[in-house]
Design a protein around this motif. Structure first.
Motif, PDB file in Angstrom:
ATOM      1  N   PRO A  78      -2.581   8.141  -4.846  1.00  0.00           N
ATOM      2  CA  PRO A  78      -4.011   8.261  -4.541  1.00  0.00           C
ATOM      3  C   PRO A  78      -4.677   6.867  -4.047  1.00  0.00           C
ATOM      4  CG  PRO A  78      -3.593   9.122  -6.646  1.00  0.00           C
ATOM      5  CD  PRO A  78      -2.525   8.423  -6.305  1.00  0.00           C
ATOM      6  N   GLY A  79      -5.462   7.518  -2.608  1.00  0.00           N
ATOM      7  CA  GLY A  79      -5.914   6.220  -2.150  1.00  0.00           C
ATOM      8  C   GLY A  79      -5.071   5.443  -0.961  1.00  0.00           C
ATOM      9  N   ALA A  80      -3.780   5.679  -1.395  1.00  0.00           N
ATOM     10  CA  ALA A  80      -2.797   4.895  -0.622  1.00  0.00           C
ATOM     11  C   ALA A  80      -2.834   5.284   0.895  1.00  0.00           C
ATOM     12  CB  ALA A  80      -1.579   4.753  -1.272  1.00  0.00           C
ATOM     13  N   PHE A  81      -2.727   6.522   1.000  1.00  0.00           N
ATOM     14  CA  PHE A  81      -2.867   7.327   2.332  1.00  0.00           C
ATOM     15  C   PHE A  81      -3.754   6.623   3.441  1.00  0.00           C
ATOM     16  CE2 PHE A  81      -3.333  10.476   5.537  1.00  0.00           C
ATOM     17  CZ  PHE A  81      -2.187  10.622   6.089  1.00  0.00           C
ATOM     18  N   SER A  82      -5.167   6.488   3.081  1.00  0.00           N
ATOM     19  CA  SER A  82      -6.159   5.825   3.884  1.00  0.00           C
ATOM     20  C   SER A  82      -5.925   4.705   4.155  1.00  0.00           C
ATOM     21  CB  SER A  82      -7.731   6.289   3.472  1.00  0.00           C
ATOM     22  OG  SER A  82      -7.659   5.694   2.263  1.00  0.00           O
ATOM     23  N   ALA A  83      -5.679   3.845   2.897  1.00  0.00           N
ATOM     24  CA  ALA A  83      -5.346   2.223   3.090  1.00  0.00           C
ATOM     25  C   ALA A  83      -4.015   2.251   4.082  1.00  0.00           C
ATOM     26  CB  ALA A  83      -5.272   1.927   1.760  1.00  0.00           C
ATOM     27  N   SER A  84      -3.048   2.841   3.891  1.00  0.00           N
ATOM     28  CA  SER A  84      -1.886   2.571   4.651  1.00  0.00           C
ATOM     29  C   SER A  84      -2.271   2.936   6.069  1.00  0.00           C
ATOM     30  CB  SER A  84      -0.715   3.457   4.261  1.00  0.00           C
ATOM     31  OG  SER A  84      -0.335   3.182   2.886  1.00  0.00           O
ATOM     32  N   ALA A  85      -2.882   4.157   6.343  1.00  0.00           N
ATOM     33  CA  ALA A  85      -3.552   4.295   7.806  1.00  0.00           C
ATOM     34  C   ALA A  85      -4.030   3.328   8.370  1.00  0.00           C
ATOM     35  CB  ALA A  85      -4.222   5.562   7.651  1.00  0.00           C
ATOM     36  N   LEU A  86      -5.252   2.570   7.887  1.00  0.00           N
ATOM     37  CA  LEU A  86      -5.812   1.613   8.198  1.00  0.00           C
ATOM     38  C   LEU A  86      -5.138   0.279   8.866  1.00  0.00           C
ATOM     39  CD1 LEU A  86      -9.200   1.498   6.448  1.00  0.00           C
ATOM     40  CD2 LEU A  86      -8.893   2.078   8.804  1.00  0.00           C
ATOM     41  N   ILE A  87      -4.032   0.046   7.919  1.00  0.00           N
ATOM     42  CA  ILE A  87      -3.029  -1.069   8.121  1.00  0.00           C
ATOM     43  C   ILE A  87      -2.456  -0.671   9.444  1.00  0.00           C
ATOM     44  CG2 ILE A  87      -1.346  -2.487   7.215  1.00  0.00           C
ATOM     45  CD1 ILE A  87      -2.312  -1.879   4.584  1.00  0.00           C
ATOM     46  N   VAL A  88      -1.748   0.401   9.384  1.00  0.00           N
ATOM     47  CA  VAL A  88      -1.257   1.052  10.810  1.00  0.00           C
ATOM     48  C   VAL A  88      -2.067   0.856  11.936  1.00  0.00           C
ATOM     49  CG1 VAL A  88       0.329   2.806  11.671  1.00  0.00           C
ATOM     50  CG2 VAL A  88       0.634   2.254   9.273  1.00  0.00           C
TER      51      VAL A  88
ATOM     52  N   SER B  41       0.764  -1.261   0.036  1.00  0.00           N
ATOM     53  CA  SER B  41       0.065   0.021   0.027  1.00  0.00           C
ATOM     54  C   SER B  41       0.910   1.200  -0.007  1.00  0.00           C
ATOM     55  CB  SER B  41      -0.935   0.004   1.130  1.00  0.00           C
ATOM     56  OG  SER B  41      -1.659   1.265   1.397  1.00  0.00           O
ATOM     57  N   ALA B  42       1.692   1.315   1.028  1.00  0.00           N
ATOM     58  CA  ALA B  42       2.697   2.626   1.073  1.00  0.00           C
ATOM     59  C   ALA B  42       3.980   2.717   0.399  1.00  0.00           C
ATOM     60  CB  ALA B  42       2.804   2.890   2.620  1.00  0.00           C
ATOM     61  N   GLY B  43       4.357   1.256  -0.076  1.00  0.00           N
ATOM     62  CA  GLY B  43       5.484   1.385  -0.736  1.00  0.00           C
ATOM     63  C   GLY B  43       6.759   1.641   0.091  1.00  0.00           C
ATOM     64  N   ALA B  44       7.780   2.313  -0.392  1.00  0.00           N
ATOM     65  CA  ALA B  44       8.931   2.690   0.712  1.00  0.00           C
ATOM     66  C   ALA B  44       8.533   3.801   1.384  1.00  0.00           C
ATOM     67  CB  ALA B  44       9.899   3.262  -0.559  1.00  0.00           C
ATOM     68  N   LEU B  45       7.484   4.105   1.706  1.00  0.00           N
ATOM     69  CA  LEU B  45       7.084   4.955   2.656  1.00  0.00           C
ATOM     70  C   LEU B  45       6.404   4.361   3.763  1.00  0.00           C
ATOM     71  CD1 LEU B  45       4.987   7.641   0.359  1.00  0.00           C
ATOM     72  CD2 LEU B  45       7.242   7.858   1.311  1.00  0.00           C
ATOM     73  N   ALA B  46       6.476   3.189   3.869  1.00  0.00           N
ATOM     74  CA  ALA B  46       6.130   2.261   5.172  1.00  0.00           C
ATOM     75  C   ALA B  46       6.669   2.605   6.280  1.00  0.00           C
ATOM     76  CB  ALA B  46       6.228   0.757   4.673  1.00  0.00           C
ATOM     77  N   PRO B  47       7.847   2.701   6.707  1.00  0.00           N
ATOM     78  CA  PRO B  47       8.381   3.239   7.905  1.00  0.00           C
ATOM     79  C   PRO B  47       7.791   4.631   8.154  1.00  0.00           C
ATOM     80  CG  PRO B  47      10.220   2.559   6.612  1.00  0.00           C
ATOM     81  CD  PRO B  47       9.061   2.496   5.721  1.00  0.00           C
ATOM     82  N   GLY B  48       7.622   5.570   7.318  1.00  0.00           N
ATOM     83  CA  GLY B  48       6.909   6.903   7.550  1.00  0.00           C
ATOM     84  C   GLY B  48       5.660   6.706   8.150  1.00  0.00           C
ATOM     85  N   ALA B  49       4.770   5.815   7.406  1.00  0.00           N
ATOM     86  CA  ALA B  49       3.354   5.620   7.456  1.00  0.00           C
ATOM     87  C   ALA B  49       3.462   5.013   9.167  1.00  0.00           C
ATOM     88  CB  ALA B  49       3.068   4.586   6.838  1.00  0.00           C
ATOM     89  N   LEU B  50       4.186   3.991   9.431  1.00  0.00           N
ATOM     90  CA  LEU B  50       4.249   3.512  10.789  1.00  0.00           C
ATOM     91  C   LEU B  50       4.867   4.723  11.910  1.00  0.00           C
ATOM     92  CD1 LEU B  50       6.127   0.179  10.156  1.00  0.00           C
ATOM     93  CD2 LEU B  50       3.822   0.339  11.164  1.00  0.00           C
ATOM     94  N   LEU B  51       5.358   5.778  11.540  1.00  0.00           N
ATOM     95  CA  LEU B  51       5.576   6.578  12.498  1.00  0.00           C
ATOM     96  C   LEU B  51       4.635   7.858  12.491  1.00  0.00           C
ATOM     97  CD1 LEU B  51       7.918   7.654  14.461  1.00  0.00           C
ATOM     98  CD2 LEU B  51       8.927   9.059  12.537  1.00  0.00           C
ATOM     99  N   ILE B  52       4.169   8.117  11.452  1.00  0.00           N
ATOM    100  CA  ILE B  52       3.029   9.168  11.313  1.00  0.00           C
ATOM    101  C   ILE B  52       1.714   9.038  12.217  1.00  0.00           C
ATOM    102  CG2 ILE B  52       1.672  10.599   9.838  1.00  0.00           C
ATOM    103  CD1 ILE B  52       3.714  10.433   7.745  1.00  0.00           C
ATOM    104  N   PHE B  53       1.562   7.422  11.782  1.00  0.00           N
ATOM    105  CA  PHE B  53       0.173   7.019  12.432  1.00  0.00           C
ATOM    106  C   PHE B  53       0.297   6.524  13.764  1.00  0.00           C
ATOM    107  CE2 PHE B  53      -0.670   6.993   7.759  1.00  0.00           C
ATOM    108  CZ  PHE B  53      -1.713   7.762   7.927  1.00  0.00           C
TER     109      PHE B  53
END
Length: 459
Positions: free
Chosen positions: A198-208, A39-51
């Motif tokens: 597009p659409g990846a932000f909310s999907a990534s947030a839910l996974i986190v 979902s987040a690609g290489a932004l996965a670490p950032g998603a884990l930190l942001i959320f």
């Protein structure tokens, strides 16, 4: 009939371990990290930190609420007292639904990890085999919980300690391997950017949200935890930081040892593959699978605790049949709620055996659970903000920590859930929304009495 749980049965350290076990680093990484990478690609670490930020805000809300009103019902009880009983009922119901759905999400990977020890590892991808083994584990965990919280806590301490030691060795080995042989994807600040598709932000947030969910089991054990130092609230709060470190470390380790495409395809057991790639060999891979088994058992145990304590509190108050508000005189445990959970969980696991693939079971369950969690976390955050609203004059620090931060975190989760619903497929909407709507059938229109006020300390 007894309606009181065993007081002071858990220490602050035990509460912390319960919180870590609830978020289940090994299980979450094995099950959901590949999905997050997709979902987040290489932004996965950032998603884990942001959320992780709203999770900290909600953990502060739980800490503040538990300091004044420790109760086995946690979010259900607090929302009922601070807002109204209907809103509180649905907070409790959302947790019950999420826990039941999680029985499948937790049992299936547990079955897969167990079968990976057999000579024929292909069985680990067989839905019928994995659900069957998962069901056996589910029953065994239920038996331990029925014996009482003291034994449950001792088992949890041992399992979580071994799990974290194995995970620490794997992530260190991954770092040393990258230093020696070079990284596939070098460490980069770009991992913490905001360039989502597009659409990846909310999907990534839910996974986190799913990654972090579970630490709040500490609040459901509030009546059974040493209240002298607000053990339940402190345990949950600290556990969020512990799990954040492990999630970030493994996300980074996966990116440095695998290409993005490879990482996205490791949904069967990413921890196992990471251990092998890090140079720990087959023995390391088996140790990784063992850590996932321990983590899966631990998180199933904590979710069963959350379900049983929430239903117990609702039964004790009359929001659900009062038969569930009774504890066993011998073990001081709400065994009737456990019998119901075992029946519901086994039924869900059997239904999961008809789904075509393990990965489909996991992806749909993660999204549906996240919706329930966003709801009851969000309402609890708003409840804490309302409870502490008057501290803006007397204690500005408490106002920021227990009102402003929780309110903003709650708003973020609620907005996320509402937006995410527009992106779901039909099945996920049915489970995510339908699960809440079904609660109307059990809602008692005449209301019910509030639960016991078990404490009134200031944070």
């Amino acid at each position: 009939m007894a309606t009181q749980l065993k007081a002071n049965a858990l220490s602050v350290i035990e509460a912390l371990v319960m919180g870590v076990a609830g978020s289940a680093p090994g299980f979450s990484i094995a099950v959901a990290l590949a999905t997050l990478l997709a979902s987040a690609g290489a932004l996965a670490p950032g998603a884990l930190l942001i959320f992780a930020v709203p999770m900290v805000g909600i953990s502060l809300a739980y800490k503040g609420l538990d300091a004044r009103m420790p109760n086995a019902g946690a979010a259900y009880e607090w929302t009922s007292r601070i807002f109204n009983k209907t809103l509180g009922y649905f907070s409790g119901w959302a947790l019950l639904v999420a826990s039941v759905v999680f029985m499948v999400t937790g049992a299936v990977p547990l079955g897969s990890a167990t079968l990976s020890f057999l000579p024929d590892p292909s069985l680990a991808g067989n839905v019928l085999a994995t659900t069957g083994v998962g069901a056996l584990w589910f029953i065994a965990i239920g038996v331990v919980l029925i014996t009482g919280i003291s034994l449950t806590s001792k088992v949890q301490m041992i399992m979580s300690t071994i799990e974290l030691v194995i995970l620490t060795v794997i992530v260190i080995a991954a770092g040393l391997h990258a230093l020696k042989f070079g990284a596939v994807n070098p460490l980069s600040w770009a991992w913490f950017g905001l360039g989502y598709a597009p659409g990846a932000f909310s999907a990534s947030a839910l996974i986190v949200v799913f990654f972090y969910w579970g630490w709040d089991v500490t609040a459901n054990l509030g009546e059974e935890t040493d209240t002298a130092h607000h053990g339940a609230g402190n345990g949950g709060f600290i556990s969020v930081f512990v799990t954040t470190v492990y999630f970030l470390a493994f996300a980074g380790a996966t990116l440095v040892l695998f290409s993005l495409k490879e990482g996205q395809g490791l949904s069967d057991n990413l921890v196992y593959h990471l251990a092998v790639r890090a140079g720990l060999g087959q023995a390391g891979g088996l140790a990784a699978s063992f850590a996932v088994i321990l983590s899966s058992v631990a998180t199933l145990e904590t979710q069963m605790l959350q379900f049983s304590r929430t239903l117990f509190a609702m039964g004790r108050d009359g929001a659900m049949p009062r038969t569930f508000g009774v504890v066993s005189p011998r073990s001081q445990t709400p065994v009737r709620t456990m019998y119901l959970l075992l029946g519901l969980g086994l039924a869900m696991i059997v239904l999961a055996s008809f789904v075509s693939t393990v990965s489909l079971i996991l992806s749909d369950s993660v999204k549906a659970i996240a919706i329930q969690v966003c709801y009851y976390y969000g309402v609890a955050g708003l409840a804490c903000a309302w409870l502490y609203r008057d501290t803006r004059r007397t204690d500005p620090r408490a106002f920021l920590i227990c009102a402003v931060f929780p309110a903003l975190s709650a708003a973020a989760l609620i907005v996320l859930a509402l937006y995410a619903l527009t992106t779901f497929d039909t099945l996920t909407r049915v489970v995510g929304i339908g699960g809440l709507i079904v609660g109307v059938l059990f809602l008692r229109p005449r209301g019910y009495r509030g639960g016991p006020q078990t404490g009134a300390a200031q944070p």
